[in-house]
Write an enzyme that holds these catalytic residues in place. Sequence first.
Site, short mmCIF file in Angstrom:
data_model
loop_
_atom_site.label_atom_id
_atom_site.label_comp_id
_atom_site.label_asym_id
_atom_site.label_seq_id
_atom_site.Cartn_x
_atom_site.Cartn_y
_atom_site.Cartn_z
NE ARG A 128 -4.37 -1.32 -0.21
CZ ARG A 128 -4.13 -2.24 -0.79
NH1 ARG A 128 -3.21 -2.67 -1.84
NH2 ARG A 128 -5.38 -3.01 -1.30
CD GLU A 139 -3.41 3.12 -5.48
OE1 GLU A 139 -4.60 2.47 -5.73
OE2 GLU A 139 -2.35 2.65 -4.81
CG HIS A 175 -3.35 -0.78 -6.94
ND1 HIS A 175 -4.03 -0.35 -5.79
CD2 HIS A 175 -3.24 -2.28 -6.65
CE1 HIS A 175 -4.12 -1.11 -5.01
NE2 HIS A 175 -3.83 -2.21 -5.14
#
Length: 638
Positions: A325, A354, A373
């Site tokens: 993360r 994000e 991601h």
Amino acid sequence: MPSTIMASSTTKPIFTPPSTTLTSSSSSSQPPTRSSLLSFLRNTASTPISLKLSHSHPSFRSLSIKNATKTIESAETSPVSKVGAKDTINSQETKPTILVSEKLGEAGLELLRNFGDVDCSYDLSQEDLCKKIASCDALIVRSGTKVTRQVFEAAKGKLKVVGRAGVGIDNVDLQAATEFGCLVVNAPTANTVAAAEHGIALLASMARNVAQADASMKAGQWQRNKYVGVSLVGKTLAVMGFGKVGSEVARRAKGLGMEVITHDPYAPADRARAIGVEVVSFDQAISTADFISLHMPLTPATKKVFNDDSFAKVKKGVRIINVARGGVIDEDALVRALDSGKVAQAALDVFTEEPPPKDSKLVQHERVTVTPHLGASTKEAQEGVAIEIAEAVVGALKGELAATAVNAPMVPAEVLSELAPYVVLAERLGRLAVQLVAGGSGIKSAKVVYKSARDPDDLDTRLLRAMITKGIIEPISDSFINLVNADFTAKKKGLRISEERVVVDASPELPIFSIQVQLSNVDSKFGSAVSGGGGDISIEGKVKNGIPHLTQVGSFSVDVSLEGNLILCRQVDQPGMIGQVGNILGEQNVNVSFMSVGRTARRRNAIMAIEVDEEPNLESLKKIGEVPAIEEFVFLKL
Ligand SMILES: NC(=O)c1ccc[n+]([C@@H]2O[C@H](COP(=O)([O-])OP(=O)(O)OC[C@H]3O[C@@H](n4cnc5c(N)ncnc54)[C@H](O)[C@@H]3O)[C@@H](O)[C@H]2O)c1
Ligand SMILES: O=C(O)[C@H](O)COP(=O)(O)O
């Protein structure tokens, strides 16, 4: 030695059981109802009583005639049976609505469509999500949807389960979910390999400048000297977080000839040692590693754990990979460490925000490799995750306990089936105990004693405690209680539930010999329920042939199944009592399904426990109270 568990601490009295007059028996005042949220268990053939607990608000009528004064009290009756079936989630009339707010694999969607109405609405704004959620029973998200407190508030109790199609649940406000009694489940296993492979891909491509060299060639360059890399073999990799992904990364890195060390405060050291990985302290890991790969969850404890202080301790020229993360790294500190040369390179799949801002210095940094991601984004992982989450969400909507529950205890299936009848007993004892409290007494503490022949450590009582809490609180408040929010609600209402496990000489075949519920420091509207000199209301029950029974009221032994409503009478032990009460009930066509008499001594005090199929009207109850030998009685609604 009995063990004691404090479920919650207390600050103030929680509530006062309601008490109205004899004339207030009308069922017109509909109690507050909310749709059936998470049931605790599914119905099973071996379970004699339906465990699919629809979310009704069964209050109760209770009548008591106390000693000589024979005061009659009654709490308002609620039409329990009218609200149950309609609210059940999987009824024939209504299909649950499942909102899928991010792309999910087709196989998972198919499973969901077979069960409910599926609404795939991607890229919703927070405002639109809040609007939609009020009509949804379930929400399925990936990492891109923020399931905030606002979302749970907007759901107004309709949302029963949030499914996270992946591992990290840092985008879901778990505290709010718990407070709203909303189960959160995730899909923790299906993307492990994908994330580990992506970690290794970033490790290797960073070491050999693959992304930079590729960009350079596409820009028409041929820069062989500029993109000389570093070798992996013989280098030390620190795996920070030795969970599912971390251990798979470690395994693969060993295969590449790397020395692997790990830091994980919770992982068992022998699991790491078994694959030749040494467990070390945080400082040791970051100060000796050539490569650091992050695999811990984002929690308050891990937030920005890589900051200026930690970068000051790393070996000069270290390379960092993050597929966990973004929030575990202080990104500004990382830019500083890259600029100073302390960190040679970074490969990042995840970011604090994000997508990150377009002008992010980190993303633009020439020694940083980035992916949007993509850790879990393989075809295989996405199909697996979709199936895993769809099964978990459908199961939860059916009322099954989820194996991947994040904010509720996970109870293994075999424990569950063994405990099922005790779960029913637990709720009914709680429900009965609270109805024995006289109006005006606040309930501050309840004690539950589990008698069992088994080792106390073998008895998982979380489910039972939750059900007792539900039994105590639900009849007298508008709180909805399930396994998710039972402890939280008890604490909020100032109810302290302590548990004691007592080993008794009984059959070890049975998980529990009996359950006793005691309510302390309260007055009872049925004095005989108060046991000993302690002044506690105390009732005890057992499961017999799969059916819950009430076996003790105060100091009196009784034996009556807990399936219908109950009348408890204390009378002078003398012939004809059963007949007299039976006649009064018979006149009103109330069927007695079960009865038992317990007495202290012949012709002295006795307790008659009568189970009735129908609910007697107030007139009949009044007549029972007027039988001269009856000193007190109470009608209890299950
Ligand atoms: N990039 C992606 O697409 C992707 C995919 C899957 C998982 N993830 C993320 O990877 C991380 C790990 O996933 P997992 O499935 O291995 O989870 P996991 O729960 O199996 O492992 C996490 C490990 O971190 C350990 N840990 C907790 N606090 C720690 C700390 N302070 N220091 C070191 N270790 C600590 C835990 O003990 C546990 O062993 C999560 O953050 C998850 O969200 C990302
Ligand atoms: O925690 C996870 O499972 C990963 O970060 C994957 O997230 P995603 O489902 O948004 O790809």
